[in-house]
Design a protein around this motif. Structure first.
Motif, PDB file in Angstrom:
ATOM      1  N   ALA A  88       1.230  -1.476   0.264  1.00 20.52           N
ATOM      2  CA  ALA A  88      -0.083   0.053   0.137  1.00 20.52           C
ATOM      3  C   ALA A  88       0.801   1.371   0.034  1.00 20.52           C
ATOM      4  O   ALA A  88       0.635   2.260  -0.504  1.00 20.52           O
ATOM      5  N   ASN A  92       0.851   3.791  -2.406  1.00 20.00           N
ATOM      6  CA  ASN A  92       1.071   5.120  -2.763  1.00 20.00           C
ATOM      7  C   ASN A  92       1.736   6.752  -2.883  1.00 20.00           C
ATOM      8  O   ASN A  92       2.247   7.458  -2.813  1.00 20.00           O
ATOM      9  N   GLU A 120      -5.574  -0.022  -6.434  1.00 16.59           N
ATOM     10  CA  GLU A 120      -6.262   1.200  -5.820  1.00 16.59           C
ATOM     11  C   GLU A 120      -6.983   0.507  -4.423  1.00 16.59           C
ATOM     12  O   GLU A 120      -7.113   1.327  -3.496  1.00 16.59           O
ATOM     13  N   GLN A 121      -7.548  -0.350  -5.003  1.00 15.98           N
ATOM     14  CA  GLN A 121      -8.891  -1.003  -4.205  1.00 15.98           C
ATOM     15  C   GLN A 121      -7.971  -1.419  -3.087  1.00 15.98           C
ATOM     16  O   GLN A 121      -8.553  -1.750  -1.965  1.00 15.98           O
ATOM     17  N   LYS A 123      -4.966  -0.994  -1.944  1.00 15.19           N
ATOM     18  CA  LYS A 123      -4.925   0.418  -1.593  1.00 15.19           C
ATOM     19  C   LYS A 123      -5.352   1.215   0.011  1.00 15.19           C
ATOM     20  O   LYS A 123      -5.453   1.258   0.644  1.00 15.19           O
ATOM     21  N   GLU A 124      -6.474   1.190  -0.718  1.00 15.06           N
ATOM     22  CA  GLU A 124      -7.802   1.752   0.243  1.00 15.06           C
ATOM     23  C   GLU A 124      -8.371   0.974   1.495  1.00 15.06           C
ATOM     24  O   GLU A 124      -8.058   1.559   2.303  1.00 15.06           O
ATOM     25  N   LYS A 128      -7.229   1.830   5.353  1.00 11.80           N
ATOM     26  CA  LYS A 128      -8.837   1.789   6.516  1.00 11.80           C
ATOM     27  C   LYS A 128      -8.948   0.512   7.234  1.00 11.80           C
ATOM     28  O   LYS A 128      -9.933   0.885   8.351  1.00 11.80           O
TER      29      LYS A 128
END
Length: 143
Positions: A88, A92, A120-121, A123-124, A128
């Motif tokens: 991640a 980023n 992207e998914q 990493k998010e 979170k």
């Protein structure tokens, strides 16, 4: 996406299930993980992935899909591991050492038709997700 942020939310989901299976250190080994997940769902068990979804194995993109799919279905808990955080941070734009299988994950995602979206998914999700979940079910406590 239902991402359980604390033990109370996770406990409510677990109350609807017959049990839970905990899977750690997939490291891109999709086929073994998929068999376990399919069996857990047949038995109406919750699924908990605890860290290191990617790196080293041949199918990191599929492992990411497996975790994301479970979270979307609402039957899956996820706590990232050090390999997840390293990926991640790389995704980023942070400067990280490309070691311990990260190079394989990067290459696999570059060659995957959905690689950018998965990157992207995931990493998010990693940023979170909670660092830990404490789920207390009398008489035991899972941390």
């Amino acid at each position: 996406m239902t991402l359980y942020q604390n033990g109370n939310e996770a406990l409510e989901m677990l109350k609807t299930k017959k049990g839970m299976i905990i899977i750690g250190d997939l490291h891109g080994n999709y086929h073994d993980a998929k068999k376990i997940v399919d069996e857990a769902r047949q038995k109406d068990y919750a699924i908990a992935f605890i860290g290191d979804i990617t790196d080293r194995g041949p199918q990191s993109p599929d492992c990411i899909r497996l975790v994301l799919d479970g979270i979307e279905k609402g039957d899956t808990l996820y706590v990232p591991g050090n390999h997840c955080y390293k990926f991640a941070r790389y995704a980023n734009g942070n400067d990280v050492k490309i070691t311990h299988g990260l190079d394989l994950t990067i290459e696999q995602l570059k060659n995957d038709p959905e690689g950018e979206m998965l990157t992207e998914q995931f990493k998010e999700l990693v940023f979170k997700a909670p660092l830990f979940l404490k789920i207390c079910i009398d008489p035991c406590c899972l941390c």
